[in-house]
Scaffold this motif. Structure first.
Motif, short mmCIF file in Angstrom:
data_model
loop_
_atom_site.label_atom_id
_atom_site.label_comp_id
_atom_site.label_asym_id
_atom_site.label_seq_id
_atom_site.Cartn_x
_atom_site.Cartn_y
_atom_site.Cartn_z
N THR A 163 0.85 -1.20 0.00
CA THR A 163 0.00 0.00 0.00
C THR A 163 0.88 1.25 0.00
O THR A 163 0.69 2.17 -0.80
N HIS A 164 1.86 1.25 0.93
CA HIS A 164 2.71 2.43 1.07
C HIS A 164 3.54 2.65 -0.18
O HIS A 164 3.75 3.80 -0.59
N ALA A 165 3.99 1.56 -0.79
CA ALA A 165 4.81 1.69 -2.01
C ALA A 165 3.98 2.30 -3.14
O ALA A 165 4.44 3.19 -3.86
N ILE A 166 2.74 1.84 -3.28
CA ILE A 166 1.87 2.39 -4.34
C ILE A 166 1.65 3.89 -4.12
O ILE A 166 1.76 4.70 -5.04
N ILE A 167 1.38 4.25 -2.86
CA ILE A 167 1.12 5.66 -2.57
C ILE A 167 2.36 6.49 -2.81
O ILE A 167 2.33 7.56 -3.43
N ARG A 168 3.51 5.96 -2.36
CA ARG A 168 4.76 6.71 -2.52
C ARG A 168 5.09 6.95 -3.99
O ARG A 168 5.46 8.05 -4.38
N SER A 169 4.89 5.91 -4.80
CA SER A 169 5.29 6.08 -6.21
C SER A 169 4.29 6.94 -6.98
O SER A 169 4.58 7.35 -8.10
N ARG A 179 -4.74 18.12 11.20
CA ARG A 179 -3.60 17.23 11.46
C ARG A 179 -4.05 15.90 12.04
O ARG A 179 -3.37 14.89 11.91
N TYR A 180 -5.21 15.91 12.72
CA TYR A 180 -5.65 14.69 13.39
C TYR A 180 -6.55 13.87 12.49
O TYR A 180 -7.17 12.92 12.92
N CYS A 181 -6.68 14.30 11.25
CA CYS A 181 -7.48 13.53 10.33
C CYS A 181 -6.75 13.56 8.99
O CYS A 181 -7.28 14.00 7.99
N PRO A 182 -5.48 13.12 9.00
CA PRO A 182 -4.67 13.28 7.80
C PRO A 182 -5.10 12.30 6.70
O PRO A 182 -5.66 11.25 6.99
N SER A 183 -4.82 12.67 5.48
CA SER A 183 -5.07 11.75 4.37
C SER A 183 -4.04 10.63 4.47
O SER A 183 -3.01 10.75 5.14
N ILE A 184 -4.30 9.53 3.78
CA ILE A 184 -3.37 8.40 3.83
C ILE A 184 -2.04 8.80 3.21
O ILE A 184 -0.97 8.37 3.68
N SER A 240 -6.93 12.09 -1.81
CA SER A 240 -7.30 12.84 -3.01
C SER A 240 -6.49 12.32 -4.20
O SER A 240 -6.36 12.99 -5.22
N LEU A 241 -5.94 11.11 -4.08
CA LEU A 241 -5.19 10.51 -5.19
C LEU A 241 -6.17 10.16 -6.32
O LEU A 241 -7.37 10.00 -6.08
N PRO A 242 -5.67 10.04 -7.56
CA PRO A 242 -6.55 9.68 -8.68
C PRO A 242 -7.22 8.32 -8.44
O PRO A 242 -6.70 7.49 -7.69
N GLU A 243 -8.34 8.10 -9.12
CA GLU A 243 -9.14 6.91 -8.88
C GLU A 243 -8.37 5.61 -9.09
O GLU A 243 -8.52 4.66 -8.31
N ALA A 280 -5.90 0.76 -6.64
CA ALA A 280 -4.71 -0.09 -6.48
C ALA A 280 -4.31 -0.19 -5.01
O ALA A 280 -4.06 -1.29 -4.49
N PHE A 281 -4.26 0.95 -4.30
CA PHE A 281 -3.74 0.84 -2.93
C PHE A 281 -4.76 0.20 -1.99
O PHE A 281 -4.41 -0.52 -1.07
#
Lengths: 449, 634
Positions: free
Chosen positions: B251-257, B275-280, B315-318, B323-324
């Protein structure tokens, strides 16, 4: 005293000097500059100006600095005249300023007070500056500087920062216990931090009040039987006649204080009434007070005059509490019939002096200085009663945390005492708001489902 | 009741959590109220997570209930999983929380609203306010209709110039699929209110049928679910469990890339999110050392397969979202019903408001909810109640009211907002309340219902119940204080005390951790008749007694400073002896009391001493100045 007045004062020591600085602050600064210099110099720039009085007479050629509000030490419009340092010049310029009718002489400390009122100084800094102004001696000056530059602030700041961390850990486990990223056991970490801070503050509080002493001076009580030479010694140290010295016993009825500077340490010598039994009611009261003063002193000089009948100490032995610091001094070496040296079992004297010839005086002063400086090896942190009170408050709350945590009851009590301890500490450093805690918390934990 | 009347005492714009509480509170006061919303069927909608309450927020819900608001009852009617958070910690930090069936919750709110006789729901867009001589007198609708009103409550949520981001896609909307409100911002700005932008986000919604629940850890509700509302006797719905999954290194790798495709990291969104409700994506970037984050899978309803994955707003693209999400256990084949998104919207600097939530710039205009920079249903509803009540009171010529910091979390929130403003969406935490030990979920009615009756927002049913409860509480408390025994006597009942000969009252005995009301029945059998709620209530009061006594004196001090009123027309810009920065802050906040001034960030004791000179309600100004000086150093 209104802040709308413009105030003026000599900022350098009075007397002859190369340069004398006159300081000016308040709304009429510009008008006064205009009158004396013919114009207002550019702000924050050293300008050479001929100063004239209202009659047009040339008073001096001076470097003039103008600071425009709020970028000045006081936060108001302000100026400095760097004059040629003669009494006559200073007086003439001062008179010219006062003659404009736009300014008045400043009260002591009024510049700092204005700076403080205008938010140019925080409370600690303002107190530091006030002490700087009052600093009579080098050691006091150094301490005032340390406080101003924040050795107090730094230490307290570190306690504050760690207590904020402790509280953030505790609050995390209360406000975000439902979060995956918040592990158990955070409160214990918080308690460990707060108890370490607790210990440190207690240690600082146990500093023997050296800081306050440095401000007010260490007190050295000169005691001994009547006519042992107490006043004579005091006069010798002070270099002038302060106490009435007479060969008759019981001359000094009230304690007489002399403030001295011994190698940078402020010392208050207290000359007390001779300790003896007496029928004279007034003198008896004097003796009683002398005893009280002596017991409250940081150091006692116990004087003995030689009994010229024998080498034994004359008069009755004075008994002091066990924790009193004492130096035994044998006086009147010049008239003693029996030669006597330090360490002589019969004399019990640490020093043998003569206030008349000066024999042993320097050695005695050196010893006094050593005794005092021994107590100030660690730079004292607390110089104000206000700081001490705030720290005592802080400790009271931290103490309860260890009590509460040992009984393993409600964690919200621990949080409450941490909050109160931070509030107490905030009396020195400024308030700690919940935002400080949350900042720490959010930067340490990934909060948010 | 839907009508075409055009004159109202109070008009409420917005049908969310703030708007509905505002309209209902104004109506309880007796005002003729209109509620304007784009679409009456969205009244009571939960735009984000399907849950009410939680830590800090649960306090707000109980306080809303104590003031006879609707949120607590709606949550009881819509709740499908009830949990009391922090149960093992102390009573002051407990937070009731309920997972709600989205449809049942909205239905409960709508029934409450539509059932109020003096409240009209009007469908339409409020495009502008009518402002005459600095006072709002009505609202202009999109179809040109004009409604007049004594006061207006504006609750725009995320609709004020709302802009949705999904990857590089931007959609002008207030919520997904709903038109934004674009005109009102200009009107507010024209009248001197300062607007800012904030951001919030919501995760994708999942099809529960495509989740492999068998591999997931499940989190059930409490065995003995406790309702939010004092008026609720039974919880009507079956209780469900939620699933728990985790993000993986994949998951983290997909988001990072794909981080460059996030508008948050591509620099497209500049406004602050909570800050207490951050996006992934925030979690992955800011906490790079964590290899996994928990994700709660919360069903949105009993007869609804939609699942809300709590913890992965984005707010990443669909395509990246799909994928993540599918890289998490149990979600390998999940179907995404609707993508997550970030939304930016306008808010008004709440320092422009008074404690009754009225704007100083436009008289008669009240703001509540996200427009004031807050986040959360509960925060919105609580403000709505106060704003609506004050709007109705003002329309009837009554003065403004507000609970203070020592009354309620609502008071803490309002004071924080109007004194400090916001730099990120404001959420309630228990740590925000300095009187946390006094302001508990179990005594909300004790703290507020009496005041609410006085203020005119509590109906007859609750008034009766409240008075009965207060009577019982007082009687029992007095009794427990009167009943005493010696350590010797206690010993006969198996209660061991320090043998100091001191008589202790039953109330004092309750403060011992090992003694509760049950223990004392053997001594005083009458205690068996004490109602259950009262037992735990008095046990807590006794256990907290030492701390509560201290808070009482703190609260006295606080209220003394709140009595020192600063004149409303005071000109801080001309005040001598203050720094430029402080003058600016004071002119923005315009503190109503010396106490509020003292809470402004960066205020100096010297400045307070000066302000004390202007305060009324003092006996001798110099004493006050000195007192403030000593209490609040730098």
């Amino acid at each position: 005293m209104s802040n709308s007045d413009t105030i003026v004062a000599l900022a350098t020591a009075p007397g002859r000097s190369a340069i004398a600085v006159l300081r000016l602050s308040g709304p009429s600064t510009k008008a006064i500059l205009d009158t004396l210099c013919g114009n207002v110099p550019e702000a924050r720039r050293a300008s050479l100006r001929r100063l004239r009085n209202s009659a047009g007479e040339l008073l001096d050629q001076a470097v003039v600095l103008y600071f425009s509000s709020p970028a000045s030490f006081t936060g108001e419009d302000a100026a400095e005249f760097h004059l040629h340092g003669g009494q006559a010049v200073v007086s003439a310029v001062l008179r010219a300023i006062l003659d404009t009718g736009l300014g008045r002489l400043a009260e002591p400390g009024e510049f700092s007070r204005r700076a403080f009122l205008n938010g140019r100084l925080d409370l600690t800094a303002a107190e530091g500056i006030a002490d700087l102004i009052d600093a009579e001696t080098e050691a006091q000056r150094q301490q005032a500087m340390r406080q101003l530059e924040g050795s107090l602030s730094e230490t307290v700041e570190s306690w504050r920062d760690r207590l904020i961390t402790a509280m953030a850990l505790t609050e995390a486990s209360l406000d975000f216990s439902d979060e995956g990223d918040v592990p158990d056991g955070l409160i214990d970490e918080g308690i460990a931090i707060s108890s370490a801070v607790h210990t440190e503050i207690v240690n600082v509080l146990n500093d023997g009040r050296t800081g306050e002493r440095l401000r007010t001076g260490f007190s050295v009580a000169i005691v001994g039987p009547p006519n042992a030479g107490k006043s004579t010694l005091l006069n010798r140290i002070a270099g002038r006649e302060v106490a009435i010295v007479s060969p008759f016993a019981g001359t000094t009825r009230d304690a007489i204080e002399v403030r001295c500077d011994i190698d940078g340490f402020p010392v208050v010598f207290v000359d007390t009434a001779g300790l003896r039994d007496t029928e004279d009611e007034i003198e008896r009261e004097g003796v009683k007070r002398a005893r009280q003063r002596a017991e409250a002193a940081d150091l006692i000089l116990q004087l003995h005059a030689p009994d010229n009948q024998s080498s034994q100490i004359s008069g009755s032995e004075t008994i002091w509490p066990i924790d009193v610091e004492l130096i035994a001094v044998r006086t009147k070496a010049d008239i003693s019939l029996f030669p006597c040296t330090v360490g002589d079992a019969n004399t019990h004297a640490d020093f043998v002096i003569s206030a008349v010839t000066g024999q042993g005086i320097d050695d005695l002063l050196l010893a006094i200085k050593r005794r005092i400086s021994k107590r100030t090896i660690q730079a004292p942190l607390i110089t104000r009663e206000r700081h001490r009170r705030a720290l005592i408050d802080t400790v009271a709350h931290l103490e309860r945390i260890s009590e509460t945590s040992s009984r393993a009851i409600n964690p919200e009590f621990i949080a409450e005492d941490m909050r109160l301890s931070l509030r107490a500490l905030g009396q020195i450093t400024g308030r700690v708001g919940v935002e400080h805690i949350l900042d720490k918390l959010f930067s340490g934990f990934c909060i948010g489902k | 009741m839907i009508s075409d009347k055009s004159r109202y005492d109070v008009i409420v714009i917005g049908g969310g959590h703030a708007g509905t509480e505002a309209a209902a509170a104004a109506a309880r006061f007796g005002a003729a109220v209109a509620l304007i919303t784009h679409n009456a069927s969205t009244i009571g909608a939960m735009s984000c997570n399907p849950a009410i309450g939680g830590l800090g927020k649960g306090h707000l819900v109980r306080e809303i209930d104590a003031l006879d608001g609707i949120m607590a009852r709606a949550a009881d009617l819509g709740g499908i999983q009830f949990r009391l958070l922090n149960k093992r910690k102390g009573p002051a930090v407990r937070g009731p929380r309920a997972q709600a069936d989205r449809k049942l919750y909205a239905k409960a709110v709508q029934e409450a609203i539509f059932g109020i006789e003096n409240l009209d729901v009007i469908e339409g867009e409020a495009t502008d306010l009518i402002v005459e001589q600095g006072r709002v007198t009505g609202v202009i609708l999109g179809d040109g209709r004009e409604l007049t009103a004594g006061s207006v409550v504006l609750t725009t949520g995320t609709f004020l110039r709302g802009l949705i981001h999904i990857g590089d896609k931007q959609i002008r909307a207030g919520r997904m699929g709903e038109k934004p409100a674009d005109h009102l911002s200009a009107t507010l700005e024209r009248h001197g209110l300062t607007l800012g932008r904030l951001k919030t986000g919501t995760p994708a919604r999942l099809n529960g049928k495509t989740i492999d629940w068998t591999v997931l850890e499940m989190q059930p509700g409490d065995d003995d679910p406790e309702p939010f509302s004092l008026l609720t006797k039974n919880l009507p719905n079956a209780q469900i469990a939620c699933g728990i999954t985790r993000t993986t290194s994949e998951t983290h790798a997909i988001i990072r890339s794909n981080i460059h495709r996030s508008p948050l990291y591509g620099g497209v969104i500049e406004s602050r999110g909570p800050r207490y409700c951050p996006s992934i994506e925030d979690k992955v970037v800011r906490f790079a050392d964590r290899d996994s984050h928990q994700v709660f899978l919360e069903p949105e309803g009993l007869d609804d397969d939609t699942v809300y994955p709590n913890g992965i707003s984005t707010s990443l693209p669909e395509d990246v979202q799909t994928a993540f999400i599918r890289s998490m256990p149990g979600l390998e084949n999940v179907e995404i019903v609707r993508p997550g998104y970030a939304i930016e919207y306008d808010f008004v600097d709440p320092r422009h408001l008074t404690s009754s939530l009225e704007t100083r710039a436009i008289k008669g205009l009240y703001l509540a909810g996200q427009i004031n920079g807050t986040t959360g249903y509960e925060e919105a509803a609580a403000q709505g109640l106060i704003a609506g009540l004050n709007a109705a009171r003002a329309a009837a010529g009554n003065e403004g009211i507000s609970p203070d910091r020592a009354d309620a979390y609502i008071g803490v929130m309002i004071d924080d907002l109007i004194t400090h403003g916001v730099s990120e969406p404001y959420r309630m935490f228990t740590s925000r309340s300095e009187y946390r030990l006094s302001l508990r979920v179990d005594n909300a009615d004790d703290r507020l219902t009496g005041k609410g009756i006085e203020w005119g927002c509590v109906g007859a049913v609750r008034t009766d119940i409240h008075q009965e409860r207060q009577k019982t509480l007082t009687e029992w408390r007095d009794r427990l204080m009167e009943w005493t025994l010696t350590p010797q006597e206690a010993g006969r009942y198996g209660i061991s005390l320090n043998r100091d000969g001191q008589r202790r009252s039953a109330f004092q005995l309750l403060s011992y951790p090992e003694i509760n009301a049950e223990t004392l029945i053997s001594v005083w059998p009458d205690i068996a008749n004490m109602p259950k709620w009262l037992r735990s209530r008095l046990e807590t009061d006794a256990a907290y007694a030492v701390y509560l006594d201290r808070q009482v004196s703190d609260i006295d001090t606080y209220r003394r400073d709140e009595m020192l009123k600063l004149p409303a027309d005071i000109d801080f810009t001309m005040m001598p002896g203050l720094s430029g920065e402080l003058r600016h802050k004071l002119s923005t906040v315009r503190p109503a009391t010396l106490g509020q001034a003292a809470r402004i960030e960066g205020i100096t004791p010297a400045a307070l001493a000066i302000l004390a000179g202007y305060a009324s309600g003092r006996r001798r100004s110099q004493n006050e100045a000195n007192a403030v000086d000593q209490r609040v150093p730098a």
